[in-house]
Design an enzyme around this catalytic site. Structure first.
Site, short mmCIF file in Angstrom:
data_model
loop_
_atom_site.label_atom_id
_atom_site.label_comp_id
_atom_site.label_asym_id
_atom_site.label_seq_id
_atom_site.Cartn_x
_atom_site.Cartn_y
_atom_site.Cartn_z
N GLY A 150 0.83 -1.21 0.00
CA GLY A 150 0.00 0.00 0.00
C GLY A 150 0.86 1.25 0.00
CG LEU B 172 2.13 6.33 6.63
CD1 LEU B 172 2.83 7.48 7.35
CD2 LEU B 172 1.54 5.34 7.63
CE1 TYR C 73 -8.72 2.68 8.73
CE2 TYR C 73 -9.21 4.44 10.28
CZ TYR C 73 -8.31 3.75 9.50
OH TYR C 73 -6.99 4.13 9.47
#
Length: 315
Positions: free
Chosen positions: A8, A13, A142
């Site tokens: 990812g 980030l 989440y």
């Protein structure tokens, strides 16, 4: 030598953390991966490979063939997007973590990094200076997946001695990537609108205080934790992490000091309920005590840095 796999890597980030890892370990020692092949253009400084983290066999083959020693698992469906696709978010966030933890156990990897979030807290959590240990009853998919993920991380450390490390990030703000579907993303988008001379339509109330962090501090915290001696890492679920707390109004007022004609309008949507369930401020004294965490940026310092650098950044 360490061989680093970043999963990812093209996210908010990941794109900045991957470069810092390449600076630390060397460009040939870092492999950036992402589901999106177009993300390759972001990683001219290291190797890049298309990878679907849900492809368990493909992931295992990559770890084995490249003799990976550390995995940074950053792929996730974030809060606002997750509420629209809860079953998909649960499947991706949970199964991908278990794939990584199993590989860490099987291949005896040196370290694993997995990010958690303040989303693990819920409406019954103390909102001011939220402690490391407290009630966690998240009401978003989440947050639920991050809470479950924390338990899995600690389980794999206790049962299989997997050196997995984690931080509960507050809202992350950076200028090197576009908003990615998080509830705190207003604090990224607001700078883009200000510099474009556009009015900003804020999806949170003006008084919604949330814990926030500038991306350089988030990168610093991640590397500090991962470089800390094993014995200094006392918490194997996830560490509270904090830097600053502010409201949309305070963010707007900070920008006004540089762009006095900037306009804002507040039109709260479904993300307001998510923000209301999260803490106003975080107690991160455990991170400061265990491995020496210290932040560098406050709101005005961050605003100045973003407004100076964002106009020259090419996406």
């Amino acid at each position: 030598m360490e061989k680093i796999l970043v999963i990812g890597a093209a996210g908010q980030l990941g794109s900045e953390l991957t470069r810092s890892l390449a600076d630390q370990f060397g460009t040939e020692q870092v492999i950036a991966t992402d589901l999106n092949e177009a993300a390759k253009s972001k990683f001219d400084f290291c190797r890049f490979q298309v990878l679907d983290v849900m492809d368990k066999k493909g992931l295992r083959n990559l770890v084995k063939q490249e003799k990976i020693t550390q995995i940074y698992h950053l792929a996730a469906v974030l809060s606002a997007v997750g509420e629209k696709k809860p079953l998909f978010a649960w499947e991706l966030n949970m199964e991908s973590l278990l794939h990584v933890l199993e590989l860490a156990r099987e291949f005896n990897l040196n370290k694993v990094y997995w990010p958690s979030s303040i989303a693990v807290f819920g409406p019954n959590t103390p909102k001011i200076n939220t402690p490391q240990y407290c009630v966690k009853e998240p009401n978003t998919i989440y947050g639920i997946s991050k809470q479950a993920g924390e338990r899995w991380c600690e389980y794999y450390f206790q049962k299989y001695n997997v050196d997995v490390r984690s931080l509960r990030y507050p809202g992350l703000i950076g200028y090197k990537s576009l908003p990615g579907g998080g509830t705190t993303d207003y604090a990224v988008d607001i700078y883009h609108k200000a510099l474009a001379g556009e009015k900003f339509d804020c999806f949170l109330r003006e008084d919604s205080s949330l814990p926030m962090m500038y991306m350089p501090d988030a990168i610093k915290a991640t590397l500090d934790l991962m470089n800390a001696p094993r014995e200094s890492v006392k918490i194997r679920s996830s560490y509270n992490l904090a830097a600053m707390n502010f409201t949309p109004k305070e963010s707007y007022e900070s920008i006004l000091k540089h762009i006095p004609d900037f306009k804002i309008e507040y039109n709260p949507d479904f993300r307001q309920a998510i923000a209301d369930s999260w803490p106003d401020s975080i107690d991160d004294s455990c991170a400061r005590k265990d491995w020496g965490w210290q932040h560098d940026y406050d709101l005005d310092a961050m605003t100045k840095d973003i407004l100076e650098n964002l106009p020259n950044y090419k996406f």
